[in-house]
Design an enzyme around this catalytic site. Sequence first.
Site, PDB file in Angstrom:
ATOM      1  NE  ARG A 129      -3.345  -2.167   2.877  1.00 15.71           N
ATOM      2  CZ  ARG A 129      -4.672  -2.677   2.401  1.00 15.71           C
ATOM      3  NH1 ARG A 129      -5.079  -2.116   1.255  1.00 15.71           N
ATOM      4  NH2 ARG A 129      -5.049  -3.824   2.575  1.00 15.71           N
ATOM      5  CG  HIS A 140       1.439  -8.653   4.096  1.00 12.01           C
ATOM      6  ND1 HIS A 140       1.694  -8.543   5.442  1.00 12.01           N
ATOM      7  CD2 HIS A 140       0.665  -7.664   3.989  1.00 12.01           C
ATOM      8  CE1 HIS A 140       1.078  -7.721   6.301  1.00 12.01           C
ATOM      9  NE2 HIS A 140       0.332  -6.927   5.331  1.00 12.01           N
TER      10      HIS A 140
END
Length: 699
Positions: free
Chosen positions: A390, A450
């Site tokens: 993100r 991740h």
Amino acid sequence: METEEIEQIDDKVNLQRTDLYINRELSLLEFNKRVLAQAKDENVPLLERLHYLCISCSNLDEFFEVRVASVIQMATIDPKAIGPDGLTPAEQLDLIAVNAHQLVDEQYKVLNEILIPELARENIRFIRRNEWTEAQQEWLEKYFNDELLPILTPVGLDSAHPFPRILNKSLNFIISLTGKDAFGRNSGRAILQAPRALPRIIQLPAEETRSGRSDFVFLSSIIHAFINELFNGMNVKGCYQFRVTRNSDFFVDDDAIDDLLLAVQGELAMRNYGDEVRLEIDAKCPEETVDFLLARFEMTSDRLFLVDGPVNLNRIQEIIQLVDRPDLKFTSFKPSIPPQLARNKDIFAAIKRHDFLLHQPFESFSPVVEFLRQAAVAPDVLAIKQTLYRTGADSPIVNALINAARAGKVVTVVIELRARFDEKENISLASKLQEAAVHVVYGVVGYKTHAKMCLVLKREGKELHNYVHLSTGNYHRKTAELYTDYGLFSCDKELGEDVRRVFAQLTSLGKVTKLNKLLQSPFTLHSGLIGKIEREITHARNGKPAKIIIQVNAIVEEQSIQALYRASQAGVEVKLIVRGVCCLRPGIPGVSENIEVRSIIGRFLEHARIYAFANDGNQEVYASSADLMNRNMFRRVEICFPIESKRLYNRIMHALDLYLKDNTQAWLLQPDGSYRRALQAKGEEPIQAQTLLLHELQA
């Protein structure tokens, strides 16, 4: 739960008993209760309390979009499925309905009975239609005619105008009508959808407001007041808000796609029209109209929420930016930069001397940006490798990577397209980087990437050196100001080689390679952490001091919970700091009486993942991108990195100690799954970990 009735098997507790596990969804609702409690805390600035209310509403939206949606799907696909807690999908949905309705009722009670009156006392008012002055009425009518009327499109329901597709979480109105239109039609009902571009709160101009006041009107109030203007010659009997929440998770079949980016783009287009999972309606809506909407959306009453106020509470936070009242907000602060990094113009020279640890948001994110900025322009830097989960296309990190590629560096970026609710932004980011000749890959099909890591390859003399930044949080400047995370700078040779090997796995093909210091999922992280817990168990059984401290966002994974139960049974002291979901039950005699679970809810979102082990005096601390969840252990690429410097180890242990002593913002998990505040003992000084860290580390 009756703890004394725990079943014994061969003199050992059966650690797979369902009553030893808290349901994940109910635990998530408990987290939102703790967030909502901040909205009632008089020690929190008033506008921040409003913000906490909005956060709890936004969290509940996502809870229904993702978690409830998945339970509903499971109830259809495998209705007899039973999780570790022993609940079937239908039983979970029943309990979710009871708890979610209680939570929503409390949200509107907090808004109507606490926050709105307190805001009014501070001259921040929400003006109802029956309170408008004549001048305000005139101004709002002009606003309706000039700004709203041209773009509002009501749809009369008849055979030629079927019920429209309702966007996920959009503001809508169902209108009851009498009379006939110009064509002699009268279906009795119409639907009006409020475009998302419209503000949900309108601030009245200063000249229409008493001096010193900030007066606001809900968009829904304006539409209600002037709805007749949309139905010339007809009579509006009623106008009622409603909102539909839809399944917003999406599935990409990894085995049936040729291009992941195109597959994600295709699924994104359908997100706004997933299956309905919740219906919110104005509590004043007549029963007949409620039944009509329930039937239209094929929804049962357990997922119906009749609300006393706006159906989209989280949009109220718009006023926080509109009101210039710093006295009603958290005091601003300036995050610090480690002196050695601030003094040294060459960040690589500073890192070469020793490792650095940044603890955000107390310390600045700017050294991370500077690390990449200098790498982009340094002539002896050959390559940069970076993961982005993100970040956003408009980012100084992204700009530095683009500049590096344009300067002739070999830049490789691993972008996780399926970062939930950031997919669209990540697709845009991928295109932007590719246009600058950055090598962009999307990780490994079937496994979300991740891990948060950056590698800079730099030539120094005749040798190549790896400089790394590893983090528990995302490379996002805004969240770095709001989330607590740790980031490590190092040029340790073995650590750098490990990071290089992980990037090689992500960008090419090959077998699992042995890593020197990193633990990595889905390969060694789970077994490595379990092994370290088992080592503490062995120390305890041998009469040696044994202790485990874990700070994560969530604990769900069953084998990890069982390992922690075994540690408690062996006498290991286990301290767990778990912000959100925790499926482990502490304080059960014979199972978990040596385990304490606490949750810190404060100004900043606790986001760091730390695993600390006493190890018979040879203490180990690892920081990680991974929580103790099945997805992190087995379905994602994660890293867990050691903090080997004694100086940095002491910093982390000091922060953990403050969290464990917090008696102001800490909540203690009870065996029944509920939480109670950690209270100050008589004569005990208040300890607020985040505030103390802020005072210690800010500039």
